[in-house]
Design a protein around this motif. Structure first.
Motif, PDB file in Angstrom:
ATOM      1  N   ASN A 170      31.095   3.999  -2.023  1.00  0.00           N
ATOM      2  CA  ASN A 170      30.029   3.195  -2.609  1.00  0.00           C
ATOM      3  C   ASN A 170      28.821   3.251  -1.680  1.00  0.00           C
ATOM      4  O   ASN A 170      28.935   2.918  -0.501  1.00  0.00           O
ATOM      5  CB  ASN A 170      30.490   1.739  -2.782  1.00  0.00           C
ATOM      6  CG  ASN A 170      29.489   0.916  -3.566  1.00  0.00           C
ATOM      7  OD1 ASN A 170      28.856   1.410  -4.500  1.00  0.00           O
ATOM      8  ND2 ASN A 170      29.326  -0.349  -3.191  1.00  0.00           N
ATOM      9  N   TYR A 224      30.259   2.749   2.005  1.00  0.00           N
ATOM     10  CA  TYR A 224      31.589   2.144   2.102  1.00  0.00           C
ATOM     11  C   TYR A 224      32.581   3.142   1.507  1.00  0.00           C
ATOM     12  O   TYR A 224      32.343   3.696   0.445  1.00  0.00           O
ATOM     13  CB  TYR A 224      31.654   0.826   1.318  1.00  0.00           C
ATOM     14  CG  TYR A 224      30.679  -0.216   1.815  1.00  0.00           C
ATOM     15  CD1 TYR A 224      29.390  -0.304   1.284  1.00  0.00           C
ATOM     16  CD2 TYR A 224      31.031  -1.098   2.846  1.00  0.00           C
ATOM     17  CE1 TYR A 224      28.489  -1.247   1.749  1.00  0.00           C
ATOM     18  CE2 TYR A 224      30.136  -2.045   3.316  1.00  0.00           C
ATOM     19  CZ  TYR A 224      28.864  -2.111   2.761  1.00  0.00           C
ATOM     20  OH  TYR A 224      27.974  -3.051   3.235  1.00  0.00           O
ATOM     21  N   SER A 277      28.158   4.439  -6.956  1.00  0.00           N
ATOM     22  CA  SER A 277      29.543   4.800  -6.646  1.00  0.00           C
ATOM     23  C   SER A 277      29.679   6.311  -6.778  1.00  0.00           C
ATOM     24  O   SER A 277      29.000   6.926  -7.595  1.00  0.00           O
ATOM     25  CB  SER A 277      30.506   4.107  -7.606  1.00  0.00           C
ATOM     26  OG  SER A 277      30.193   4.445  -8.945  1.00  0.00           O
ATOM     27  N   ARG A 293      17.448  -3.009  -4.656  1.00  0.00           N
ATOM     28  CA  ARG A 293      18.623  -2.368  -4.062  1.00  0.00           C
ATOM     29  C   ARG A 293      19.429  -1.676  -5.155  1.00  0.00           C
ATOM     30  O   ARG A 293      19.668  -2.240  -6.225  1.00  0.00           O
ATOM     31  CB  ARG A 293      19.473  -3.441  -3.398  1.00  0.00           C
ATOM     32  CG  ARG A 293      20.866  -3.002  -3.011  1.00  0.00           C
ATOM     33  CD  ARG A 293      21.662  -4.177  -2.488  1.00  0.00           C
ATOM     34  NE  ARG A 293      21.384  -4.414  -1.081  1.00  0.00           N
ATOM     35  CZ  ARG A 293      22.064  -5.261  -0.324  1.00  0.00           C
ATOM     36  NH1 ARG A 293      23.056  -5.948  -0.836  1.00  0.00           N
ATOM     37  NH2 ARG A 293      21.744  -5.429   0.933  1.00  0.00           N
ATOM     38  N   GLY A 348      24.190   0.850 -10.116  1.00  0.00           N
ATOM     39  CA  GLY A 348      23.934  -0.548 -10.433  1.00  0.00           C
ATOM     40  C   GLY A 348      22.711  -0.975  -9.638  1.00  0.00           C
ATOM     41  O   GLY A 348      22.350  -0.316  -8.665  1.00  0.00           O
ATOM     42  N   ASP A 349      22.039  -2.044 -10.050  1.00  0.00           N
ATOM     43  CA  ASP A 349      20.860  -2.475  -9.300  1.00  0.00           C
ATOM     44  C   ASP A 349      20.809  -3.988  -9.178  1.00  0.00           C
ATOM     45  O   ASP A 349      21.286  -4.721 -10.027  1.00  0.00           O
ATOM     46  CB  ASP A 349      19.572  -1.991  -9.988  1.00  0.00           C
ATOM     47  CG  ASP A 349      19.361  -2.659 -11.336  1.00  0.00           C
ATOM     48  OD1 ASP A 349      18.413  -3.468 -11.467  1.00  0.00           O
ATOM     49  OD2 ASP A 349      20.165  -2.404 -12.255  1.00  0.00           O
ATOM     50  N   LYS A 350      20.220  -4.437  -8.065  1.00  0.00           N
ATOM     51  CA  LYS A 350      19.939  -5.871  -7.873  1.00  0.00           C
ATOM     52  C   LYS A 350      18.645  -5.917  -7.076  1.00  0.00           C
ATOM     53  O   LYS A 350      18.628  -5.506  -5.916  1.00  0.00           O
ATOM     54  CB  LYS A 350      21.041  -6.554  -7.051  1.00  0.00           C
ATOM     55  CG  LYS A 350      22.267  -6.991  -7.822  1.00  0.00           C
ATOM     56  CD  LYS A 350      22.249  -8.462  -8.249  1.00  0.00           C
ATOM     57  CE  LYS A 350      23.563  -8.904  -8.881  1.00  0.00           C
ATOM     58  NZ  LYS A 350      23.787  -8.424 -10.233  1.00  0.00           N
ATOM     59  N   VAL A 364      25.108   1.884  -0.821  1.00  0.00           N
ATOM     60  CA  VAL A 364      24.167   0.788  -1.061  1.00  0.00           C
ATOM     61  C   VAL A 364      22.843   1.208  -0.439  1.00  0.00           C
ATOM     62  O   VAL A 364      22.756   1.407   0.769  1.00  0.00           O
ATOM     63  CB  VAL A 364      24.680  -0.528  -0.451  1.00  0.00           C
ATOM     64  CG1 VAL A 364      23.661  -1.650  -0.673  1.00  0.00           C
ATOM     65  CG2 VAL A 364      26.025  -0.899  -1.068  1.00  0.00           C
ATOM     66  N   ASN A 379      23.086   0.398  -5.975  1.00  0.00           N
ATOM     67  CA  ASN A 379      24.379   0.859  -5.466  1.00  0.00           C
ATOM     68  C   ASN A 379      24.846   2.012  -6.360  1.00  0.00           C
ATOM     69  O   ASN A 379      24.709   1.948  -7.583  1.00  0.00           O
ATOM     70  CB  ASN A 379      25.423  -0.258  -5.383  1.00  0.00           C
ATOM     71  CG  ASN A 379      26.258  -0.416  -6.635  1.00  0.00           C
ATOM     72  OD1 ASN A 379      25.820  -0.993  -7.627  1.00  0.00           O
ATOM     73  ND2 ASN A 379      27.490   0.111  -6.616  1.00  0.00           N
ATOM     74  N   GLU A 428      27.386  -2.515  -9.419  1.00  0.00           N
ATOM     75  CA  GLU A 428      26.701  -3.672  -8.831  1.00  0.00           C
ATOM     76  C   GLU A 428      27.481  -4.327  -7.681  1.00  0.00           C
ATOM     77  O   GLU A 428      27.285  -5.507  -7.382  1.00  0.00           O
ATOM     78  CB  GLU A 428      26.357  -4.726  -9.903  1.00  0.00           C
ATOM     79  CG  GLU A 428      25.243  -4.255 -10.831  1.00  0.00           C
ATOM     80  CD  GLU A 428      24.867  -5.281 -11.901  1.00  0.00           C
ATOM     81  OE1 GLU A 428      23.871  -5.042 -12.600  1.00  0.00           O
ATOM     82  OE2 GLU A 428      25.586  -6.294 -12.048  1.00  0.00           O
ATOM     83  N   ILE A 429      28.353  -3.564  -7.043  1.00  0.00           N
ATOM     84  CA  ILE A 429      29.064  -4.047  -5.859  1.00  0.00           C
ATOM     85  C   ILE A 429      28.327  -3.527  -4.641  1.00  0.00           C
ATOM     86  O   ILE A 429      27.820  -2.400  -4.651  1.00  0.00           O
ATOM     87  CB  ILE A 429      30.522  -3.514  -5.860  1.00  0.00           C
ATOM     88  CG1 ILE A 429      31.274  -3.985  -7.102  1.00  0.00           C
ATOM     89  CG2 ILE A 429      31.248  -3.944  -4.579  1.00  0.00           C
ATOM     90  CD1 ILE A 429      31.551  -5.471  -7.157  1.00  0.00           C
ATOM     91  N   HIS A 430      28.275  -4.321  -3.572  1.00  0.00           N
ATOM     92  CA  HIS A 430      27.677  -3.852  -2.325  1.00  0.00           C
ATOM     93  C   HIS A 430      28.797  -3.630  -1.320  1.00  0.00           C
ATOM     94  O   HIS A 430      29.456  -2.598  -1.350  1.00  0.00           O
ATOM     95  CB  HIS A 430      26.566  -4.797  -1.882  1.00  0.00           C
ATOM     96  CG  HIS A 430      25.538  -4.927  -2.962  1.00  0.00           C
ATOM     97  ND1 HIS A 430      24.913  -6.097  -3.293  1.00  0.00           N
ATOM     98  CD2 HIS A 430      25.063  -4.010  -3.852  1.00  0.00           C
ATOM     99  CE1 HIS A 430      24.078  -5.881  -4.313  1.00  0.00           C
ATOM    100  NE2 HIS A 430      24.168  -4.632  -4.664  1.00  0.00           N
ATOM    101  N   LEU A 436      33.170  -0.738  -9.433  1.00  0.00           N
ATOM    102  CA  LEU A 436      32.205  -0.620  -8.347  1.00  0.00           C
ATOM    103  C   LEU A 436      30.769  -0.908  -8.770  1.00  0.00           C
ATOM    104  O   LEU A 436      29.867  -0.926  -7.940  1.00  0.00           O
ATOM    105  CB  LEU A 436      32.290   0.776  -7.721  1.00  0.00           C
ATOM    106  CG  LEU A 436      33.593   1.043  -6.971  1.00  0.00           C
ATOM    107  CD1 LEU A 436      33.698   2.511  -6.565  1.00  0.00           C
ATOM    108  CD2 LEU A 436      33.704   0.155  -5.734  1.00  0.00           C
TER     109      LEU A 436
END
Lengths: 110, 457
Positions: A70, A61, A25, A21, A16-18, A72, A23, B278-280, B276
């Motif tokens: 997870n 995490y 899993s 950044r 996933g991205d924001k 990050v 992430n 887009e979870i940080h 999970l």
């Protein structure tokens, strides 16, 4: 004696991205493998896989009840959807870069 | 059937709540909603259909559209998305909640009322959620304070609004709730709170509702989409993937399923991947409604395409709201050309070298698609340490960014010129020069954002 297998054989992963950044899993296919994955899929080793992207940080995490971790990773997307010139600016494919990591399995088992 | 008298609500809230997702982003399939609605129509109790169609830059593009035409600025594919299902939703009492309002929620509401008229349906009660748009002059001070500087060339600024106005609109009898920017999970939290009547500080329940929304918000990503990996994770019927339908109980726990008679899969693997996504920090997934905590969550298969999520908690919501600010960011140029057969990789690498010299002065990214591309960095470090492997089908791609359109266009022209000035057998040139939008996030105090709702006339 141990065998090395790619993490790809032992876990599945999703990115996933924001912003800049990402992430990722990492989810064990089999509960029995989770301990080995926690021991070997460390922040330092993940940082190595992405070294050419010069990430600002890697944070892990651990979620034992899900058999998952997870990761990050900050500053790994060359700016992400905004800044990056990558075809895959979101870094959707990067889960599969992480899954190339070699994992040492004890005793030659697969 | 919605809200209504106190006694009716009390009875309704004991019934199960089912929420289906009709769209996970604005480019999603538009034929997946039908099976979801047909499945919901056969279920007892309260049913809701949610549409999530706003990525970060979708809203900025919508704002540009509205500037060019004040009647535009909502989801351009609204007709394709809603027309196939709106009659069935209204006649079966299935409420619709979506952020397809984008930069013009009142415009979307008018469109929906006109659609219902054309279809011969009684006029639905359509609510519009407002307050997310912070692009007006009156908000500049707030934005500057949050960003630490003035914003130039502002295209859009939108706060992530939460579930409260959605819940209030549904409580008041809205059959369709049209939003602009809201936190994606809030599209589900709103209906859940309206149905069960939880307090705004019932953090654990709100945390659970939020994770239910998170599982729903990306459509097929929880039902076998963005998942298949032949031989490792097989998915049947990807051409007719069923979108998700969740059952949420009065404690906020949920069971994940999908539309009946469809392809795809719901199992522990698909649910964990979406959980999970887009979870940080899993102990602190922050939304306008709550800080959700999945550090102790468990995922358990309870049947075929049926997975229970439990163990989710919640903590107090943040004091600030996230705002996405978008401004103009110059131009992006891309150009590609392909080589195949013996010597293909050598010719591709030669073409890349020629382009680097011709485009000296422009910061160019080079990819050799088929050898090294997606994993590589803009600066070219990975490419530099990738040795040639005599590949027989390679596509050279170069890309660059520049504030000046003519400079960006130089890249496109140089790639095109390789037809006659480049290595042998180069074919399939494609180029593009597109305007860029840059987005940034900042955080503003809640008090600065006045989210509200009203019924469309």
């Amino acid at each position: 004696m141990s065998t090395a297998v790619p993490l790809y054989r032992l876990a599945h992963a999703r990115t996933g991205d924001k912003g800049d950044r990402s992430n990722i899993s990492v989810i064990a296919y089999r509960a029995a493998d989770f301990e080995v994955l926690v021991a070997q899929v460390t922040e330092a080793r993940v940082a190595e896989m992405f070294a050419h992207r010069h990430p600002a940080s890697v944070k892990r995490y651990v979620l034992p009840k899900l058999g998952a971790m997870n990761f990050v990773i900050d500053g790994v997307l060359d700016g992400g959807v905004n800044g990056s010139l990558n075809l895959d600016a979101h870094g959707k494919s990067l889960a599969f870069l992480l899954l190339e990591m070699p994992i040492q399995l004890p005793g030659g088992e697969e | 059937m919605m809200g209504g008298s106190g006694a009716e609500s009390a009875v309704m809230s004991k019934w199960p709540l089912h929420i289906g997702c009709a769209a996970g982003f604005s480019g999603d399939r538009t034929d997946a909603a039908g099976p979801v609605v047909r499945t919901l129509a056969r279920l007892e109790g309260r049913r809701v259909l949610m549409f999530e169609t706003l990525a970060e830059r979708t809203l900025a593009l919508a704002q540009l559209a509205r500037r060019a035409d004040p009647a535009a600025g909502y989801e351009p594919l609204l007709d394709d998305m809603l027309r196939p299902v709106i009659a069935d939703c209204l006649t079966n009492g299935i409420a619709i909640v979506g952020n397809f309002g984008a930069a013009n929620p009142p415009g979307a509401a008018s469109h929906i009322l006109a659609m219902a008229r054309e279809l011969g349906l009684p006029a639905p009660r359509v609510a519009v959620v407002k307050g997310d748009d912070l692009s007006g002059a009156e908000h500049r001070g707030t934005l500057a304070a949050a960003l630490g500087e003035e914003v130039r060339d502002l295209v859009s600024a939108n706060a992530y609004v939460g579930a409260e106005p959605i819940a209030a609109a549904l409580d008041a009898g809205a059959q369709v709730v049209v939003c602009g920017r809201v936190a994606d999970p809030s599209l589900a939290v709103g209906p859940i709170v309206a149905h069960y009547g939880w307090a705004a500080d019932d953090w654990d329940r709100l945390g659970r509702a939020t994770m239910a929304g998170h599982l729903l918000e990306c459509g097929a990503q929880v039902t076998g989409g963005y998942f298949a990996d032949p031989g490792m994770k097989d998915v049947a019927g990807m051409h007719e993937l069923g979108f998700p339908i969740l059952e949420i109980d009065s404690g906020g726990d949920c069971i994940v399923g999908k539309a009946a008679g469809t392809g795809g899969v719901v199992d522990a693997r698909t649910v964990k991947e979406q959980l999970l996504y887009e979870i940080h920090d899993p102990a602190a997934y922050l939304t306008p409604d709550v800080a959700a905590d999945i550090s102790d969550a468990e995922v358990r298969e309870t049947g075929t395409h049926r997975v229970a999520l439990t163990g989710v908690r919640g903590h107090a919501r943040p004091e600030t709201l996230k705002v996405t600010v978008c401004h103009e960011g110059g131009w992006q140029a891309e150009g590609e050309i392909s080589y195949a057969g013996p010597g293909a990789e050598g010719r591709a690498r030669l073409a890349a070298d020629v382009l680097r010299r011709r485009l000296d002065g422009l910061a160019v990214r080079v990819d050799l698609i088929g050898a090294v591309s997606l994993f590589a960095d803009d600066a070219g470090e990975l490419l530099a340490r990738t040795s040639p492997r005599d590949l027989r089908d390679v596509r050279v791609r170069v890309a660059a960014r520049h504030d000046d359109r003519r400079e960006a266009q130089r890249l496109a022209r140089e790639v095109l010129a390789l037809y006659t000035c480049g290595p042998a057998g180069g074919g399939g040139v494609r180029t593009s020069v597109t305007p860029r939008l840059e987005t940034r996030s900042c955080f503003v105090p809640r008090a600065r954002v006045h989210a509200s709702w009203e019924m469309a006339a």
